[in-house]
Design an enzyme around this catalytic site. Structure first.
Site, short mmCIF file in Angstrom:
data_model
loop_
_atom_site.label_atom_id
_atom_site.label_comp_id
_atom_site.label_asym_id
_atom_site.label_seq_id
_atom_site.Cartn_x
_atom_site.Cartn_y
_atom_site.Cartn_z
N ASN A 90 1.53 -7.13 -34.78
CA ASN A 90 0.68 -6.49 -33.79
C ASN A 90 1.41 -6.11 -32.51
OD1 ASN A 90 -2.03 -6.00 -32.29
ND2 ASN A 90 -1.04 -7.61 -31.09
N TYR A 155 6.03 6.33 -28.60
CA TYR A 155 5.02 5.42 -29.12
C TYR A 155 4.46 5.95 -30.44
CZ TYR A 155 0.73 2.60 -29.29
OH TYR A 155 -0.29 1.76 -29.68
N ILE A 188 -9.40 1.62 -28.04
CA ILE A 188 -9.99 0.27 -28.01
C ILE A 188 -9.97 -0.24 -26.57
CG2 ILE A 188 -9.86 -2.07 -28.93
CD1 ILE A 188 -10.43 0.07 -31.05
#
Length: 252
Positions: A90, A155, A188
């Site tokens: 993660n 990213y 999120i």
């Protein structure tokens, strides 16, 4: 009764933190990993330990941008727990710069944390999972591995590579009972997004109306729920998939 390693698990309101809690709530032993955030890690450990069914909850501090840190993390988890059933890759960092402005050292660090570390952590855990007769590897990728957004060139590159890596590893290991899938979260409500939205609430509202059919930001627990499913489901025909959880961002 399972043992899970979760990287990037210390950040309050973070996806890794939510996954660690969800696993602990379900009865797993969890090794929470983060970089140089001992106080946050200890707080996260206590939160996981508070669940009545939680197994052993421990933490480790590893700088996953450093060479050999990923392998050291896996070796330490195996030493402490004697097995690793689930690896959740993660941990990730962003460097929101315009293309043309990326210094080499920034590029190298983003790639090291977001891609190189998950690659070698997964490679290191394979012999352990073979020894046990199987296991689960879960990558937390991103919707930005499939679509583009300004100031996210590096990213997005790393997350697209994680999606490809998911498929490659699943192809090679699926027959051995090592089940590999990835999750691609959309917008999120984690710390960085919340901070950005507090600075520009009207802009956040416009972005939601324009891009997200659900009309809201996702919550970390929604990603954690899916991670728990992938870690425990007996539906092992689900292999090598990237599952987007983005409120419908990608459907238009």
């Amino acid at each position: 009764g399972k043992v899970a390693v979760v990287t990037g698990a210390s950040t309050p309101q973070g996806i890794g933190n939510a996954i660690a809690k969800k696993f602990a709530e379900a009865g797993a032993s969890v090794f929470l990993v983060a970089e140089a955030t001992v106080a946050q890690l200890e707080t996260a450990v206590k939160a996981c330990q508070a669940f009545p069914r939680a197994g052993r909850i421990e933490h480790g501090v590893f700088d996953l941008s450093a060479a050999d840190a990923a392998e050291a993390m896996i070796a330490e988890a195996d030493r402490r727990f004697g097995r690793i059933d689930v690896l959740v890759n993660n941990a990730g960092i962003r460097a929101p710069l315009k293309f043309g402005d990326y210094p080499r050292d920034v590029y190298d660090k983003v790639v090291a944390v977001n891609l190189t570390s998950p690659f070698f952590a997964s490679q290191a855990v394979v012999p352990i999972m073979r020894r046990q007769g199987g296991g689960r590897i879960i990558f937390i990728a991103s919707q930005l591995g499939s679509v583009t957004y300004e100031r996210r060139a590096v990213y997005g590159l790393t997350k697209a590579a994680l999606i490809h890596l998911t498929k490659s590893i699943a192809l090679e290991l699926g027959r051995e009972g090592i089940i590999v899938n990835s999750i691609s979260p959309g917008p999120i409500a984690t710390g960085p997004i919340l901070a950005r939205n507090e600075a520009d609430p009207e802009g956040a509202k416009r972005r939601l109306e324009q891009y997200v059919p659900a009309g809201r930001f996702g919550e970390p627990w929604e990603i954690a729920d899916l991670a728990l499913y992938l870690a425990t489901t007996e539906a092992t025909f689900l292999q090598g998939e990237d599952i987007r959880v983005d409120g419908g961002y990608n459907i238009h």
